[in-house]
Design a protein around this motif. Structure first.
Motif, PDB file in Angstrom:
ATOM      1  N   GLU A  23      44.327  22.588  36.187  1.00  0.00           N
ATOM      2  CA  GLU A  23      45.458  23.507  36.119  1.00  0.00           C
ATOM      3  C   GLU A  23      45.062  24.719  35.286  1.00  0.00           C
ATOM      4  OE1 GLU A  23      49.221  21.932  35.053  1.00  0.00           O
ATOM      5  OE2 GLU A  23      48.963  20.067  36.173  1.00  0.00           O
ATOM      6  N   LEU A  24      45.350  25.904  35.843  1.00  0.00           N
ATOM      7  CA  LEU A  24      45.023  27.158  35.166  1.00  0.00           C
ATOM      8  C   LEU A  24      46.300  27.941  34.905  1.00  0.00           C
ATOM      9  CD1 LEU A  24      42.000  28.346  37.350  1.00  0.00           C
ATOM     10  CD2 LEU A  24      41.861  27.299  35.091  1.00  0.00           C
ATOM     11  N   ASN A  25      46.324  28.611  33.764  1.00  0.00           N
ATOM     12  CA  ASN A  25      47.376  29.560  33.443  1.00  0.00           C
ATOM     13  C   ASN A  25      46.708  30.926  33.344  1.00  0.00           C
ATOM     14  OD1 ASN A  25      49.250  31.272  32.289  1.00  0.00           O
ATOM     15  ND2 ASN A  25      49.970  29.803  30.775  1.00  0.00           N
ATOM     16  N   VAL A  26      46.882  31.733  34.383  1.00  0.00           N
ATOM     17  CA  VAL A  26      46.250  33.057  34.415  1.00  0.00           C
ATOM     18  C   VAL A  26      47.336  34.108  34.232  1.00  0.00           C
ATOM     19  CG1 VAL A  26      44.793  34.644  35.727  1.00  0.00           C
ATOM     20  CG2 VAL A  26      44.510  32.174  36.008  1.00  0.00           C
ATOM     21  N   PHE A  75      44.932  37.179  40.699  1.00  0.00           N
ATOM     22  CA  PHE A  75      44.004  36.050  40.653  1.00  0.00           C
ATOM     23  C   PHE A  75      44.074  35.206  41.918  1.00  0.00           C
ATOM     24  CE2 PHE A  75      42.773  31.708  39.399  1.00  0.00           C
ATOM     25  CZ  PHE A  75      41.489  31.968  38.927  1.00  0.00           C
ATOM     26  N   ARG A  76      45.174  35.269  42.643  1.00  0.00           N
ATOM     27  CA  ARG A  76      45.286  34.485  43.876  1.00  0.00           C
ATOM     28  C   ARG A  76      44.184  34.875  44.865  1.00  0.00           C
ATOM     29  NH1 ARG A  76      50.488  36.424  47.246  1.00  0.00           N
ATOM     30  NH2 ARG A  76      49.461  35.029  48.738  1.00  0.00           N
ATOM     31  N   TYR A  77      43.822  36.181  44.877  1.00  0.00           N
ATOM     32  CA  TYR A  77      42.770  36.636  45.779  1.00  0.00           C
ATOM     33  C   TYR A  77      41.391  36.226  45.257  1.00  0.00           C
ATOM     34  CZ  TYR A  77      46.682  39.399  47.432  1.00  0.00           C
ATOM     35  OH  TYR A  77      47.917  39.790  47.908  1.00  0.00           O
ATOM     36  N   ILE A  78      41.246  36.182  43.946  1.00  0.00           N
ATOM     37  CA  ILE A  78      39.997  35.689  43.359  1.00  0.00           C
ATOM     38  C   ILE A  78      39.800  34.231  43.733  1.00  0.00           C
ATOM     39  CG2 ILE A  78      38.769  35.260  41.205  1.00  0.00           C
ATOM     40  CD1 ILE A  78      38.987  38.212  41.820  1.00  0.00           C
ATOM     41  N   ARG A  98      42.340  47.787  41.535  1.00  0.00           N
ATOM     42  CA  ARG A  98      42.572  46.840  40.452  1.00  0.00           C
ATOM     43  C   ARG A  98      41.937  45.491  40.762  1.00  0.00           C
ATOM     44  NH1 ARG A  98      48.586  46.401  38.631  1.00  0.00           N
ATOM     45  NH2 ARG A  98      47.531  45.078  37.111  1.00  0.00           N
ATOM     46  N   LEU A  99      41.997  45.088  42.030  1.00  0.00           N
ATOM     47  CA  LEU A  99      41.369  43.829  42.416  1.00  0.00           C
ATOM     48  C   LEU A  99      39.854  43.924  42.269  1.00  0.00           C
ATOM     49  CD1 LEU A  99      41.538  40.975  43.509  1.00  0.00           C
ATOM     50  CD2 LEU A  99      41.621  41.915  45.823  1.00  0.00           C
ATOM     51  N   GLN A 100      39.300  45.081  42.563  1.00  0.00           N
ATOM     52  CA  GLN A 100      37.854  45.265  42.374  1.00  0.00           C
ATOM     53  C   GLN A 100      37.487  45.133  40.896  1.00  0.00           C
ATOM     54  OE1 GLN A 100      36.371  48.984  43.851  1.00  0.00           O
ATOM     55  NE2 GLN A 100      34.250  48.454  43.511  1.00  0.00           N
ATOM     56  N   ARG A 101      38.345  45.641  40.039  1.00  0.00           N
ATOM     57  CA  ARG A 101      38.098  45.498  38.599  1.00  0.00           C
ATOM     58  C   ARG A 101      38.169  44.030  38.170  1.00  0.00           C
ATOM     59  NH1 ARG A 101      42.280  48.509  34.837  1.00  0.00           N
ATOM     60  NH2 ARG A 101      43.583  46.833  35.679  1.00  0.00           N
TER      61      ARG A 101
END
Length: 296
Positions: A23-26, A75-78, A98-101
């Motif tokens: 479980e992750l909390n991002v 993070f969902r896309y990561i 922003r996603l690229q960053r």
């Protein structure tokens, strides 16, 4: 017959300190995934985090979940990329840069390449399905950007003979130097009309007047009255449909466009009707109108 061990219930050990299900909390968003997913890209930040022996060195939240202080929504896309090394973005994705960053932060070089803007040989967007919000500039954009600061430092001078005017603060030396282009104004309004159509309609406040067009043109025309907070870093030669005006009067927008040399070339409008209350005949009418302006 003995039952096989359930991998999802495997307990951590000294050789394997992490559970199968993690479980992750991002950034306040909770994600549940498998350990092999997080270590699927060797050398990435998540791989480094979840292959170390000292599990106690990782930050946790109050419920014991591993905590990562990054954008929880992106993070969902990561995580999707970590599952199969592919990336699928929704149409007209507005946060590509922003996603690229985020991909750079999580040390995912292949994902960074996928998110990098691309141009085909014809200087148009390539066939990459992820090119939903490219940030690249056209070949002439760099030249225009480099010329703008230089021209803006030139002293004001009258050009073009009698009747010519000088534009200040926009980097243009005269009317002939002004850039041609389109600006679209979007206006939404609504009002409630009772059973008796002869009674006065109750108009509602218009939330905002939207502006769509090239960034440089929009800022030239509307100046400080343009609210660009939703797209603050858009390059001058790129288009944006996320701007809106700080006032609510169409006539004021039209005056500014007319003063800048624009004239209306098209307009269209749509309207919808809905009942305000089930027990009454009051109806809410909502309309949306777009006005297209052009400067040669």
């Amino acid at each position: 017959m003995a039952l096989a061990d359930n991998a999802g219930c495997a307990k951590p050990s000294e050789d394997f300190p992490f559970p199968e299900i993690i479980e992750l909390n991002v950034g306040g968003q909770v994600y549940i995934t498998r350990h092999p997913t997080l270590v699927s890209v060797p050398g990435s930040l998540l791989w480094e985090m979840f292959t170390q022996k000292n599990v106690h060195s990782l930050a946790r939240d109050s419920k014991g979940r591993f905590f990562v202080d990054r954008d929880g929504f992106l993070f969902r896309y990561i995580l999707d990329y970590m599952r199969d090394q592919q990336l699928v973005l929704p149409d007209h994705f507005p946060e590509r840069s922003r996603l690229q960053r985020e991909a750079e932060y999580f040390m995912l070089p292949e994902l960074v390449k996928m998110l990098a803007p691309k141009l085909s040989k014809q200087n148009s967007l390539g066939d990459d399905p992820c090119q939903s919000d490219p940030e690249e500039l056209s070949p002439s954009a760099d030249a225009a950007r480099s010329l703008a600061p230089a021209s803006s430092t030139l002293p004001s001078a009258t050009a073009g003979g009698p009747g010519a005017t000088v534009i200040t603060g926009t980097g243009a030396a005269g009317p002939d130097a002004r850039r041609a282009g389109f600006i679209t104004i979007g206006y939404r309004g609504s009002y409630t009309l009772g059973r008796d159509s002869q009674t006065d309609a109750k108009f509602r406040r218009v939330a905002r007047i939207m502006v769509c067009g090239k960034t440089a043109l929009a800022k030239e025309v509307f100046g400080d009255t343009l609210n660009d907070s939703r797209d603050p870093d858009r390059p001058p030669e790129r288009y944006s449909s996320r701007y809106y005006l700080k006032f609510n009067f169409l006539e004021q927008a039209f005056d500014k466009l007319a003063d800048a040399g624009f004239h209306m070339v098209a307009c269209n409008s749509t309207g919808t009707c809905a009942f305000a209350h089930d027990q009454t005949d009051d109806r809410i009418w909502t309309s949306y109108t777009e006005y297209v302006f052009y400067r040669e």
